[in-house]
Design a protein around this motif. Structure first.
Motif, PDB file in Angstrom:
ATOM      1  N   GLN A   1     -58.849  85.664  35.637  1.00  0.00           N
ATOM      2  CA  GLN A   1     -58.698  84.248  35.384  1.00  0.00           C
ATOM      3  C   GLN A   1     -57.216  83.900  35.282  1.00  0.00           C
ATOM      4  N   VAL A   2     -56.787  82.915  36.066  1.00  0.00           N
ATOM      5  CA  VAL A   2     -55.395  82.503  36.042  1.00  0.00           C
ATOM      6  C   VAL A   2     -55.156  81.609  34.832  1.00  0.00           C
ATOM      7  N   GLN A   3     -54.055  81.886  34.154  1.00  0.00           N
ATOM      8  CA  GLN A   3     -53.732  81.106  32.965  1.00  0.00           C
ATOM      9  C   GLN A   3     -52.229  80.931  32.854  1.00  0.00           C
ATOM     10  N   LEU A   4     -51.806  79.720  32.515  1.00  0.00           N
ATOM     11  CA  LEU A   4     -50.414  79.436  32.197  1.00  0.00           C
ATOM     12  C   LEU A   4     -50.365  79.049  30.729  1.00  0.00           C
ATOM     13  N   VAL A   5     -49.502  79.699  29.979  1.00  0.00           N
ATOM     14  CA  VAL A   5     -49.379  79.394  28.556  1.00  0.00           C
ATOM     15  C   VAL A   5     -47.957  78.945  28.292  1.00  0.00           C
ATOM     16  N   ASP A   6     -47.812  77.663  27.976  1.00  0.00           N
ATOM     17  CA  ASP A   6     -46.473  77.170  27.664  1.00  0.00           C
ATOM     18  C   ASP A   6     -46.276  77.071  26.160  1.00  0.00           C
ATOM     19  N   SER A   7     -45.037  77.274  25.762  1.00  0.00           N
ATOM     20  CA  SER A   7     -44.699  77.302  24.347  1.00  0.00           C
ATOM     21  C   SER A   7     -43.236  76.914  24.165  1.00  0.00           C
TER      22      SER A   7
ATOM     23  N   ALA B   1     -47.277  83.149  32.944  1.00  0.00           N
ATOM     24  CA  ALA B   1     -48.459  83.132  33.807  1.00  0.00           C
ATOM     25  C   ALA B   1     -49.159  84.484  33.759  1.00  0.00           C
ATOM     26  N   SER B   2     -50.470  84.455  33.805  1.00  0.00           N
ATOM     27  CA  SER B   2     -51.250  85.686  33.853  1.00  0.00           C
ATOM     28  C   SER B   2     -52.411  85.499  34.818  1.00  0.00           C
ATOM     29  N   GLY B   3     -52.935  86.615  35.320  1.00  0.00           N
ATOM     30  CA  GLY B   3     -54.067  86.567  36.230  1.00  0.00           C
ATOM     31  C   GLY B   3     -53.694  86.413  37.687  1.00  0.00           C
TER      32      GLY B   3
ATOM     33  N   TYR C   1     -45.112  68.502  27.176  1.00  0.00           N
ATOM     34  CA  TYR C   1     -44.503  69.140  28.339  1.00  0.00           C
ATOM     35  C   TYR C   1     -45.461  70.180  28.911  1.00  0.00           C
ATOM     36  N   TYR C   2     -45.621  70.137  30.227  1.00  0.00           N
ATOM     37  CA  TYR C   2     -46.545  71.018  30.923  1.00  0.00           C
ATOM     38  C   TYR C   2     -45.818  71.821  31.998  1.00  0.00           C
ATOM     39  N   CYS C   3     -46.083  73.109  32.056  1.00  0.00           N
ATOM     40  CA  CYS C   3     -45.615  73.873  33.199  1.00  0.00           C
ATOM     41  C   CYS C   3     -46.706  73.853  34.269  1.00  0.00           C
ATOM     42  N   ALA C   4     -46.301  74.118  35.488  1.00  0.00           N
ATOM     43  CA  ALA C   4     -47.228  74.072  36.607  1.00  0.00           C
ATOM     44  C   ALA C   4     -46.830  75.109  37.645  1.00  0.00           C
TER      45      ALA C   4
ATOM     46  N   ASP D   1     -51.250  73.705  41.492  1.00  0.00           N
ATOM     47  CA  ASP D   1     -52.663  74.045  41.369  1.00  0.00           C
ATOM     48  C   ASP D   1     -53.068  74.513  39.975  1.00  0.00           C
ATOM     49  N   TYR D   2     -52.110  75.044  39.243  1.00  0.00           N
ATOM     50  CA  TYR D   2     -52.402  75.539  37.901  1.00  0.00           C
ATOM     51  C   TYR D   2     -51.451  74.893  36.902  1.00  0.00           C
ATOM     52  N   TRP D   3     -51.998  74.632  35.707  1.00  0.00           N
ATOM     53  CA  TRP D   3     -51.242  73.918  34.688  1.00  0.00           C
ATOM     54  C   TRP D   3     -51.365  74.616  33.336  1.00  0.00           C
ATOM     55  N   GLY D   4     -50.280  74.554  32.569  1.00  0.00           N
ATOM     56  CA  GLY D   4     -50.347  75.023  31.204  1.00  0.00           C
ATOM     57  C   GLY D   4     -51.077  74.020  30.328  1.00  0.00           C
TER      58      GLY D   4
END
Length: 129
Positions: free
Chosen positions: A1-7, A24-26, A94-97, A117-120
């Protein structure tokens, strides 16, 4: 599973600095563009900055040019946003992408939301006056 975790968000006084991180992971995004957007209450999500896969090309919105800097560490599948000289109007989530389209070394990264395509999950930044 693709995941972006912003902090890295938080409360800061005007003129201060924050550094956001997005891990990013996955999936390996080293060949893809990554970017940062933000959304303030009652406003659309807006583009801030993006970086291509080789860190050779970047794009910045006029509102943050000269104050914000994007960077990435492909060995960590991570993108960063260094924010300096923060203003109250920078207050937003704020979102990473990340894009899944191949990013050539001489290509500028995309600035439109649909290219990502993917967002935190988002991290809140609040700048007090």
């Amino acid at each position: 599973q693709v995941q972006l975790v912003d902090s890295g968000g938080g409360l800061v006084q005007a003129g201060g600095s924050l550094r956001l991180s997005c891990v990013a992971s996955g999936r390996d995004f080293s060949s893809n563009a990554m970017g940062w957007f933000r959304q303030a209450p009652g406003k659309d999500r807006e583009f801030l900055t993006a970086i291509n896969s080789y860190s050779a090309r970047t794009k910045y919105a006029e509102s943050v040019k000269g104050r914000f800097a994007i960077s990435r560490d492909n060995s960590k599948n991570t993108v960063y946003l260094q924010m300096n000289s923060l203003k109250p109007e920078d207050t937003a989530i704020y979102y990473c992408a990340a894009s899944t389209r191949y990013s050539a070394s001489n290509a500028y990264p995309p600035m439109d939301r649909l290219s990502y395509d993917y967002w935190g999950q988002g991290t809140q930044v609040t700048v007090s006056s």
